[in-house]
Scaffold this motif. Sequence first.
Motif, short mmCIF file in Angstrom:
data_model
loop_
_atom_site.label_atom_id
_atom_site.label_comp_id
_atom_site.label_asym_id
_atom_site.label_seq_id
_atom_site.Cartn_x
_atom_site.Cartn_y
_atom_site.Cartn_z
N PHE A 20 43.74 31.54 43.80
CA PHE A 20 42.90 32.68 43.43
C PHE A 20 43.71 33.63 42.59
O PHE A 20 44.91 33.82 42.83
CB PHE A 20 42.40 33.40 44.69
N ARG A 21 43.07 34.25 41.60
CA ARG A 21 43.74 35.22 40.76
C ARG A 21 42.81 36.37 40.45
O ARG A 21 41.62 36.19 40.19
CB ARG A 21 44.19 34.60 39.43
N ARG A 22 43.40 37.57 40.47
CA ARG A 22 42.72 38.78 40.01
C ARG A 22 43.50 39.23 38.79
O ARG A 22 44.72 39.37 38.85
CB ARG A 22 42.73 39.84 41.11
N TRP A 23 42.81 39.45 37.70
CA TRP A 23 43.48 39.78 36.45
C TRP A 23 42.54 40.52 35.51
O TRP A 23 41.34 40.60 35.73
CB TRP A 23 44.06 38.56 35.77
N MET A 77 48.15 41.75 45.42
CA MET A 77 48.02 41.31 44.03
C MET A 77 47.93 42.50 43.09
O MET A 77 47.52 43.59 43.47
CB MET A 77 46.76 40.45 43.86
N LYS A 78 48.28 42.24 41.84
CA LYS A 78 48.11 43.26 40.80
C LYS A 78 46.64 43.59 40.63
O LYS A 78 45.78 42.76 40.87
CB LYS A 78 48.62 42.74 39.46
N PRO A 79 46.35 44.80 40.18
CA PRO A 79 44.94 45.14 39.95
C PRO A 79 44.37 44.35 38.78
O PRO A 79 45.09 43.89 37.90
CB PRO A 79 44.98 46.63 39.63
N GLY A 80 43.08 44.21 38.79
CA GLY A 80 42.37 43.53 37.71
C GLY A 80 40.90 43.52 38.04
O GLY A 80 40.52 43.51 39.21
#
Length: 100
Positions: A20-23, A77-80
């Motif tokens: 999963f990724r938030r970007w 995680m980093k915001p996105g």
Amino acid sequence: MLLKRELLEDIKAGKVDLVFRRWSRPTVRAGGTLKTKVAILAIDAMDEMDPAEVSLADAQRAGVADLDAFRRWLDSMKPGHLFHRIRLRYLGGDQNGTGA
């Protein structure tokens, strides 16, 4: 898309087939490949979704024990503004991610 070596090893072993990724902007696309420290991975599918829709089965397929652990990971995680479920698999390559 950076993946930790332990996760890469689990993907190579077939234990993990989702990440999963938030970007702000995706850095991979469905149908593409990703060269990593361990090998080349195939990006089979990408689905934009709401993180609240992640199921226990999906979290476990990503190598996370339960939904609480998934939420803790998500908070780190980093915001996105985009969130994706990415289905991938080991394609091949040597320890440097090259060759067959």
